[in-house]
Design an enzyme around this catalytic site. Structure first.
Site, mmCIF file in Angstrom:
data_model
loop_
_atom_site.group_PDB
_atom_site.id
_atom_site.type_symbol
_atom_site.label_atom_id
_atom_site.label_comp_id
_atom_site.label_asym_id
_atom_site.label_seq_id
_atom_site.Cartn_x
_atom_site.Cartn_y
_atom_site.Cartn_z
ATOM 1 N N HIS A 171 0.807 -1.218 -0.061
ATOM 2 C CA HIS A 171 0.118 -0.097 0.034
ATOM 3 C C HIS A 171 0.816 1.362 0.146
ATOM 4 C CE1 HIS A 171 0.910 -0.774 4.278
ATOM 5 N NE2 HIS A 171 0.368 0.552 4.406
ATOM 6 N N ASP B 88 6.224 4.117 4.853
ATOM 7 C CA ASP B 88 6.894 3.034 5.505
ATOM 8 C C ASP B 88 6.904 1.654 4.934
ATOM 9 O OD1 ASP B 88 4.386 2.910 6.376
ATOM 10 O OD2 ASP B 88 4.740 1.870 8.169
ATOM 11 N N HIS B 89 5.946 1.667 3.748
ATOM 12 C CA HIS B 89 5.971 0.364 2.777
ATOM 13 C C HIS B 89 6.487 0.649 1.347
ATOM 14 C CE1 HIS B 89 3.708 -2.238 5.627
ATOM 15 N NE2 HIS B 89 3.625 -0.760 6.326
ATOM 16 N N HIS C 255 -6.831 -1.430 4.911
ATOM 17 C CA HIS C 255 -6.283 -0.521 5.710
ATOM 18 C C HIS C 255 -6.004 0.863 5.386
ATOM 19 C CE1 HIS C 255 -2.794 0.835 7.972
ATOM 20 N NE2 HIS C 255 -2.078 1.132 6.964
ATOM 21 N N ASP D 3 -0.452 -4.141 5.581
ATOM 22 C CA ASP D 3 -1.137 -3.794 6.849
ATOM 23 C C ASP D 3 -2.489 -4.049 6.433
ATOM 24 O OD1 ASP D 3 1.464 -2.787 7.678
ATOM 25 O OD2 ASP D 3 0.736 -0.621 7.643
ATOM 26 N N GLU E 170 1.511 -8.600 9.624
ATOM 27 C CA GLU E 170 1.693 -7.403 10.372
ATOM 28 C C GLU E 170 1.202 -7.500 11.861
ATOM 29 O OE1 GLU E 170 -0.136 -4.130 11.573
ATOM 30 O OE2 GLU E 170 -1.890 -4.460 10.146
ATOM 31 N N HIS F 197 6.443 -6.214 11.365
ATOM 32 C CA HIS F 197 5.807 -4.724 11.496
ATOM 33 C C HIS F 197 5.278 -4.759 13.021
ATOM 34 C CE1 HIS F 197 3.095 -1.318 10.668
ATOM 35 N NE2 HIS F 197 3.869 -1.385 9.534
#
EC number: 3.1.27.-
Lengths: 611, 690
Positions: free
Chosen positions: A68, A72-73, A157, A178, A203, A414
């Site tokens: 996504h 942080d991804h 998410h 996530d 996660e 995560h």
């Protein structure tokens, strides 16, 4: 024994910088390529030198999948593809492909233009990197190459968030990215089918939390905002431009409407309208209610929420401001925070998770004096509230997903190590499966036990299915015998032995045995043979037993002849001849009529020994 | 494997494929051409229509004044229009496990199949197909229900009477099967059975679920429902061997072709497909390769009309009429080609100086159709997808609406009547001109030669459509736009994907009736295609030699392969075969539990050797010298070798044993069991086992 290896380069016992390497069936896949909000140095990006010391990553990776658009991804994506070097396929969903470059550009601007960093990726690099992206549709099976296939599932998410099922042969891994197991005001709940992966990589942000109902949290949130407004305070809600922001906007919009409130609500960046456009165009990715009613009323057209201007922060009177970024680590939210922090009437509501090292994390941990740049300190007097609105699965949700997918092994990323440890125990206890939680750079190896797909000749299969008896119970297993031909370890064929000889162009070699057995029997030769024949017939039902006029009895490949001994006409010599493959041997022996008591006669011993 | 053909309409197909033990319906097309035999349903009272004379046979013996009306020499049924349904007698519809829908035009008969028939299966369709299909059904129901006609006409259907009627009523077939439109309730119930799928999604089909559900329902009728459901749930966990997946067909939003396959059999179902670059995602051709059977339906109905040329003609006629002060009426479906027409007009309006001309789109689903078209980015062509990333609406009609150039209304009543300005362009349905708002505009504009009606939909003959409005003064322009594959494209496609057999409607195996010299307007293939017509049952040819089977890990690990040739190894396999839902697995034979000796005899005879592996086949030859050396090593030294025509005979003198060695056989004549076993093992060393 085949193995699957999982190595986190980021997000191993940590939140942030998600980047996980998976080796499965000879394929190497990178899952996510994120940045860490808590660092400003090299640790910001995953350490790609783990994959190769020098040279490009293209030769070592079969594909990269982004779950996504959160940084942080995907924050390290242009760095990885353009600066380190990767030209292979990058997969992400359509909304992610649309939104990700905007957030990357934002990130670049803050880093380069505001903080003045050099040696960072450029706008052009973001564009070049996005050209390598192949969009994914939900539930579509994408064949990366002949053996590797991937399939995306809804993760709920943020807009476009996906879980991904990676499959090579009969081995598979699911990576959740996530996800959120409860539908919220704008997104649906994550869902996956019973795909039984060898490993489920999940996660575990809220590994130890079991959250109360969403409705209660929403009521709390509205109450806090309302109270603060009533006493003339200003409310700051740090958010990321896309995602939670839209959910909270919908929440406040309907509340303002219902309560007929007049205090202004602002949304900080110029991204708002654009962001809302994405939601309108990707409405199929939102929840059912919004999708159903979008023709009549688009939920993402807000009446009460206006664009924010920097100067408004000093306006008197109450207001609510949504400002980016969400962890108070930079940008507008931090500027407003600094302005408002000194007044106890004001309030900051942190609606999401904050990474260690950020101001958001510090104030949530009760720190009331903050060291700012240039040795200044900031006294935090405003109220600090935390509302868990970030859409991650809680412990209950994670367990629910395990029940859905039925993995053989579980692997947590995560999340924080201590919390993971707790959840790991729970998972192992409840599901009796192994649960792993590798740290960054640490490899988890899971051996798999795949069944081997083989092509069986229809003749053989039909023959074996027909052998199940006169009224075969289809559920009942039957025995089958055949020859497996393996060519170059790629083609596997299961055929009958006869066909195998033909397929391989080999001749058959007959192996026969002949022996003489003496029996005491006073009858004539012909009588003896006939008695053998009738007896065999009565015993070996369903077999063809032939009595030929030339004085032989034949059962399968067994040939029996009788002659009298030259010395004694009562002693008959039985000539037995059979082939190596004879099947009825046991039955045949059981059926022989002249056996005396077991073990007593030497003849019997001879017969017994034939077998 | 069999194919039951329930519809004879080549572009509105409805076939049922029995594949392994699964019954799969391919599309559910509703033949609406039957409505052309009916009088139009006017939205407001039409004196002209109500004054049409009733029909009485020439000799006066048959008087159907109430049911049949005459207009310009043709006879029409004065009742609510009826549709020609797919055949319902050819097979039991309740046995259908799955219905695959290829595009929203091919699902309009769905409620007739899934409701009141005992159908308990699942319908698979893509999201745009479901959403737009739902809209089109809603529109159809709305058209019918807002002008209810109490009268039903059945007398004319009497065989004796129908024979006496003038054509085309006389030649209409199966008129007793014609049915009125379904209700919204039936639509909702039918669509609740739809399960959404994405392109290239592999849907694993469990074939016997229904069967078992029915049986269990029968057996456990007394058992509480929850038990039943848990049983069903359990069964759905199983994996069947039949897999279906949709592929992009390039024809409309979410339109798909389907692959139905097991590991060794593949049927491709090609329905309305297009290679033109319009708005949908391009057609996926390569996945159709290696099909055993390809079922081909939905080719263009206008093989001689070039869509681009027609689009040009459409624009120029439209502009000409407006400039002359006339109105333009475009009877059309509310989704599909209309998006392309609007896009074309978007570019054309300014250059043709039509900036001030109002464009109206009137349909109960106009707004929804326009809105829905903008939210299916995943299903659009690349150019349109790129726009969404910006983010901009993929279709330019958003801008036409924003700038007030295009206005949409649910019907002619309400806002439209007050805002309506002439001259204008009106897009409205239904293209048959028998119901919907279009009927009103026909009555309104038909008398003036300034106005023009432009036909763009290819489904109805325009002459038949206009018949109940004759005599007409308005101009008629026929520019049918059919983007589906033409014969040239399809033969190229088939050459590329090379299916072993092609099945198609019989119409495609001969040139069109009106152009019998055009042998280029038919399919010519080697081997020739298998034609079908309504009610055909075809046996599909499959030449299949293999089936997929799975060797469970435990067994796989226990196999001992031996190399026969470089790169080729063999292993003998004795295993338990499990067959369930067309899926076969092999697992190790469990060691039989020791049986009590007393029962042994009986048991063994009743059950053929279950656990006993047969001896393998042997191959190779025993080399004399090497064999003698081996014998010597085992202490057998006194061997007399005698040469024969085919090999050698070895006489083991001390043991009184003969061994006959030949190229393709070995014969051991020996009375001593231990020796024989030893000799056997020695011989086996020289041979390969299979």
């Amino acid at each position: 024994m085949p193995e699957i290896k999982v190595t986190p380069l980021g997000a191993g016992q940590d939140v942030g910088r998600s980047c996980i390497l998976v080796s499965i069936g000879g394929k190497n896949i990178m899952l996510d390529c994120g940045m860490h909000m808590g660092y400003n140095d090299d640790r910001r990006f995953p350490d790609f030198s783990y994959i190769t010391q020098n040279g490009r990553l293209t030769d070592f990776l079969d594909c990269l999948i982004i779950s996504h658009f959160h940084l942080d991804h995907c924050g390290a994506l242009p760095y990885m593809s353009e600066m380190v070097g990767y030209d292979g396929p990058i997969y992400m969903t359509h909304p992610t492909k649309a939104i990700c470059p905007i957030l990357l550009e934002d990130f670049r601007k803050i880093t380069v233009d505001k903080k003045g960093e050099t040696n960072f990726f450029t706008s052009q690099m973001i564009k070049d990197c996005m050209k390598k992206v192949i969009p994914l549709n939900l539930h579509q099976t994408v064949q990366v190459d002949d053996e590797l296939e991937i399939k995306a599932y809804y993760a709920g998410h943020v807009l476009g968030a996906a879980m991904v099922h990676i499959k090579v042969g009969s081995e598979s891994v699911v990576y959740t990215g996530d996800y959120n197991m409860t539908p919220d005001r704008h997104l649906g709940a994550a869902w996956i089918d019973k795909c039984r992966p060898d490993i489920l990589i999940s996660e575990s942000t809220y590994a130890t939390t079991i959250r109360d109902s969403k409705r209660c949290r929403e009521r709390d949130f509205l109450k806090k905002v309302h109270e603060s407004i009533e006493r003339g305070g200003k409310v700051l809600i740090p958010v990321f431009a896309l995602g939670r922001a839209q959910e909270l906007c919908i929440l406040l919009e309907t509340f303002w409407e219902r309560m007929n409130l007049k205090a202004p609500i602002y949304f900080s960046t110029g991204l708002t309208e654009k962001a809302n456009h994405y939601y309108k165009l990707f409405i199929t990715w939102t929840n059912q209610k919004i999708r159903k009613t979008f023709v009549q009323r688009n939920m993402f057209e807000f009446k009460h929420i206006k664009a924010f201007d920097r100067s408004y922060a000093d306006n008197p009177g109450p207001m609510v401001v949504f400002a980016t970024p969400g962890m108070l680590h930079a940008g507008q939210s931090l500027q407003i925070f600094k302005k408002w922090a000194g007044n106890e009437k004001n309030m900051v509501i942190m609606p999401g998770y904050c990474v260690q090292g950020t101001i958001g994390h510090k104030i949530l941990n009760g720190q009331r004096k903050l060291e700012m740049e240039g040795r200044a300190t900031l006294d935090v007097k405003l109220q600090v509230e935390y509302m868990s609105f970030s859409a991650h699965a809680d412990a209950k949700g994670i367990m629910q997903l395990i029940r859905m997918a039925e993995p053989r092994n579980m692997l947590l990323v995560h999340g924080e190590a201590v919390k993971m440890e707790f959840l790991k125990g729970k998972i192992e206890q409840e599901f009796s499966i192994d649960c792993y939680m590798p740290a960054n750079g640490e490899t988890t190896t899971v051996t798999t036990n795949p069944s081997v797909p083989v092509d069986i000749s229809l003749n053989l299969l039909k023959r074996e299915m027909a052998l199940g008896g006169p009224l075969p119970d289809p559920k009942k297993p039957r025995t089958m015998h055949g020859t497996l031909i393996m060519k170059e370890n790629v083609s596997f064929m299961l055929v009958s032995s006869e066909q195998a000889l033909k397929e391989l162009g080999l001749n058959e070699h007959q192996l026969r045995f002949t022996c003489h057995v003496q029996l005491q029997d006073p009858h004539s030769d012909a009588d003896t043979l006939h008695r053998i024949y009738t007896h065999l017939k009565s015993v070996l039902k369903g077999y063809t037993i032939q009595h030929l006029p030339d004085g032989t009895v034949i059962v399968e490949s067994i040939v029996i002849k009788v002659s009298s001994s030259a010395e004694d006409s009562n002693t008959k010599v039985l000539l037995l001849s059979w082939s190596y493959q004879v099947k009825t041997w046991t039955l045949f022996l059981e059926g022989l009529p002249m056996q005396s008591k077991p073990g007593s006669s030497p003849n019997h011993l001879v017969i017994e020994s034939l077998f | 494997m069999k194919l039951y053909c329930l519809s004879g309409h080549p572009t509105l197909p409805c076939n049922v494929l029995k594949f392994k033990s699964t019954t799969i319906m391919l599309d559910c097309g509703l033949d609406t051409t039957s409505v052309l035999n009916f009088l139009p349903l006017p939205l407001v009272h039409s004196p002209r229509l109500s004054k049409l004379p009733g029909w009485v046979s020439k000799d006066g013996t048959i008087n159907l004044e109430k049911e049949l009306k005459e207009c310009a020499g043709r006879v029409f049924v004065d009742a609510q229009p009826e549709f020609c349904l797919p055949e319902r007698e050819l097979l039991d519809l309740s046995t259908i496990d799955v219905i695959l829908i290829s595009n929203y035009h091919c699902m309009m008969a769905l409620p007739y199949i899934t409701e009141h028939t005992g159908f308990t299966g699942t319908v698979y369709a893509t999201e745009p197909t479901l959403q737009i299909g739902r809209l089109l059904m809603e529109e159809l129901v709305n058209f019918m229900e807002r002008v209810p006609k109490a009268q039903s006409a059945t007398s004319w259907k009497n065989k004796e009477i129908q024979r006496m009627l003038p054509g085309p009523l006389k030649d209409a077939v199966d008129v007793w099967m014609w049915k009125r439109c379904y209700s919204m309730q039936e639509v909702n119930s039918a669509l609740s059975k739809v399960q959404l799928v994405g392109y290239s999604q592999k849907v694993v089909r469990i074939d016997s679920v229904q069967e078992i559900f029915k049986i269990s329902h029968f057996c456990f009728r007394a058992v509480v429902t929850s038990r039943l459901f848990s049983r069903l749930f359990f069964l759905q966990e199983l994996f069947g061997a039949v897999q279906v997946s949709p592929l992009s067909s390039g024809y409309s939003l979410g339109s798909s072709n389907w692959i139905i396959q097991s590991h060794h059999e593949k049927v491709s179902y090609v329905s309305g497909s297009s290679l033109l670059t319009t708005h949908p995602q391009p057609m996926d051709q390569s996945s159709l390769k290696n099909s055993d059977v390809l079922i081909l339906t939905g080719l263009t109905q206008m093989p001689t009309a070039n869509p681009d040329g027609m689009l040009g003609e459409f624009c120029s006629n439209l502009a000409m009429t407006i400039r002359a002060g006339g109105n333009v009426l475009v009877p059309c479906y509310s989704s599909g080609v209309i998006y392309d027409l609007l896009e074309c007009l978007y570019q054309f309006i300014e250059s043709a100086n039509l900036g001030t001309t109002p464009f109206y789109f009137i349909s109960p689903i106009a707004n929804s159709s326009l809105e829905f078209s903008q939210i299916f980015a995943e299903w659009l062509c690349h150019n349109k997808q790129t726009k969404v990333y910006l983010p901009e609406p993929p279709f330019p009609h958003a801008e036409l609406i924003q700038t007030n150039k295009l206005k949409h209304y649910p019907s002619i009543h309400g806002d439209f009547s007050s805002e309506f300005r002439q001259p204008c362009v009106v897009f409205t349905g239904h293209p048959s001109l028998r119901f919907g708002d279009v009927v009103h505009f026909m009555e309104l504009w038909g008398k003036s030669s300034l106005n023009t009606i432009i036909f763009t939909e290819p489904d109805f003959s325009y002459l038949d459509a206009l018949a109940p409005y004759q005599p007409l003064a308005m101009k008629c322009v026929y520019c049918p736009i059919d983007t589906r594959l033409n014969f040239h494209q399809v033969s190229k496609l088939l050459k590329e994907v090379q299916p072993l057999h092609v099945v198609c409607p019989e119409q495609y195996t001969q040139p069109p009736l009106t152009q019998s010299h055009r042998s280029d307007l038919m399919l010519e293939l080697q081997p020739p295609p298998m034609p079908y017509r309504r009610c055909s049952v075809l046996n599909l040819p499959f030449r299949r030699r293999y089936e997929r089977i799975y060797i469970l890990p435990e067994l796989a690990n226990s196999l001992v392969p031996s190399e026969i040739k470089p790169g080729v190894s063999v292993a003998t396999v004795s295993a338990l075969l499990h067959s369930k839902d067309n899926k076969h697995t092999l697992q190790s034979v469990p060691k039989p539990p020791p049986m009590p000796p007393s029962k042994k005899r009986k048991r063994v005879i009743e059950e053929p050797p279950v656990a006993l592996a047969p001896k393998p086949m042997l191959s190779g030859a025993v080399a004399l010298e090497a064999f003698l050396a081996t014998l010597q090593k085992h202490g057998i030294t006194e061997v007399k070798v005698e040469e024969t025509a085919d090999g050698h005979i070895l006489h083991l003198q001390a043991e009184d044993t003969l061994i006959q060695l030949e190229e393709d056989g070995t014969h051991i004549v020996c009375d001593s069991e231990p020796l024989r076993t030893t000799l056997r093992d020695l011989v086996l060393r020289f041979l390969q086992k299979l």
